[in-house]
Design a protein around this motif. Structure first.
Motif, PDB file in Angstrom:
ATOM      1  N   HIS A 125      62.893 -22.860 -34.797  1.00  0.00           N
ATOM      2  CA  HIS A 125      63.144 -24.365 -34.377  1.00  0.00           C
ATOM      3  C   HIS A 125      64.531 -24.865 -35.089  1.00  0.00           C
ATOM      4  O   HIS A 125      64.709 -25.909 -35.312  1.00  0.00           O
ATOM      5  N   ARG A 131      44.545 -22.851 -30.583  1.00  0.00           N
ATOM      6  CA  ARG A 131      45.445 -23.678 -30.172  1.00  0.00           C
ATOM      7  C   ARG A 131      44.718 -24.921 -29.541  1.00  0.00           C
ATOM      8  O   ARG A 131      44.976 -25.909 -29.739  1.00  0.00           O
ATOM      9  N   HIS A 189      48.972 -25.615 -38.088  1.00  0.00           N
ATOM     10  CA  HIS A 189      49.970 -24.806 -37.431  1.00  0.00           C
ATOM     11  C   HIS A 189      49.100 -23.409 -36.697  1.00  0.00           C
ATOM     12  O   HIS A 189      48.151 -23.150 -37.427  1.00  0.00           O
ATOM     13  N   GLY A 190      49.542 -23.278 -35.337  1.00  0.00           N
ATOM     14  CA  GLY A 190      48.707 -22.305 -35.092  1.00  0.00           C
ATOM     15  C   GLY A 190      49.979 -21.353 -34.126  1.00  0.00           C
ATOM     16  O   GLY A 190      50.767 -21.796 -33.501  1.00  0.00           O
ATOM     17  N   ASP A 243      51.629 -19.165 -31.384  1.00  0.00           N
ATOM     18  CA  ASP A 243      51.873 -19.452 -29.784  1.00  0.00           C
ATOM     19  C   ASP A 243      51.943 -18.415 -29.049  1.00  0.00           C
ATOM     20  O   ASP A 243      51.871 -18.545 -27.723  1.00  0.00           O
TER      21      ASP A 243
HETATM   22 MG    MG Z   1      54.716 -23.742 -32.651  1.00  0.00          MG
END
Ligand code: MG
Ligand code: ATP
Length: 138
Positions: free
Chosen positions: A52, A85, A115-116, A118
């Motif tokens: 990110h 998720r 958080h998980g 993906d």
């Molecule tokens: Mg993510």
């Protein structure tokens, strides 16, 4: 059995939600394969969220992840990556389905409590970023 990586983020730890979130994890059939409490540093948070790094919220997100302790987890279940998720709910709690962790506990899109991973590839990277192989007990 699939493994995924999860974090109980500082906003949730700060509000004494560790127990409530672990309860949801266990009652939904996940086994906790590894768990530790940690204080992330800016360098560690930036390395974790490097995908990110070009996003406008990168600075704020990594700062928020260092604002207090987190709980780092490896979770195990059949199809653990999508299952975790789904249990977390959408990134923005306003869009999250009823009964999900983010719907019930998140403050906002950034302070969204958990958080998980993906994907399988990211789960492998994220688990190895925080845990050695001998710390993950299937
Ligand atoms: Mg993510
Ligand atoms: P996570 O990776 O933490 O499980 P996610 O996969 O649902 O969350 P990502 O798109 O990977 O969402 O974003 C990573 C994290 O960055 C989000 O969980 C949230 O904390 C933060 N974030 C995402 N979008 C925004 C945004 N528009 N503004 C502020 N923070 C954001």
């Amino acid at each position: 059995m699939e493994k995924t990586f999860a974090i109980i983020k500082p906003d949730a730890v700060e509000r004494n939600l560790i127990g409530k979130i672990l309860e949801r994890i266990e009652s939904n059939g996940f086994k906790i394969a590894a768990m530790k409490k940690a204080q992330l540093t800016p360098a560690i948070a930036k390395g974790f969220y490097y995908v990110h790094k070009e996003r406008p919220f990168f600075g704020s997100l990594t700062e928020s992840m260092c604002s207090g302790p987190v709980v780092l987890l490896v979770l195990e279940k059949e199809n653990a990556i999508p299952a975790w998720r789904e249990l977390m709910g959408a990134t923005n709690p306003e869009d999250a389905a009823a009964g999900t962790i983010r719907k019930d506990f998140a403050v906002n899109i950034e302070k969204n409590s958990t958080h998980g991973s993906d994907s399988a590839e990211n789960a492998a990277f994220e688990m190895s970023y925080f845990f050695s192989e001998t710390e993950i007990l299937s």
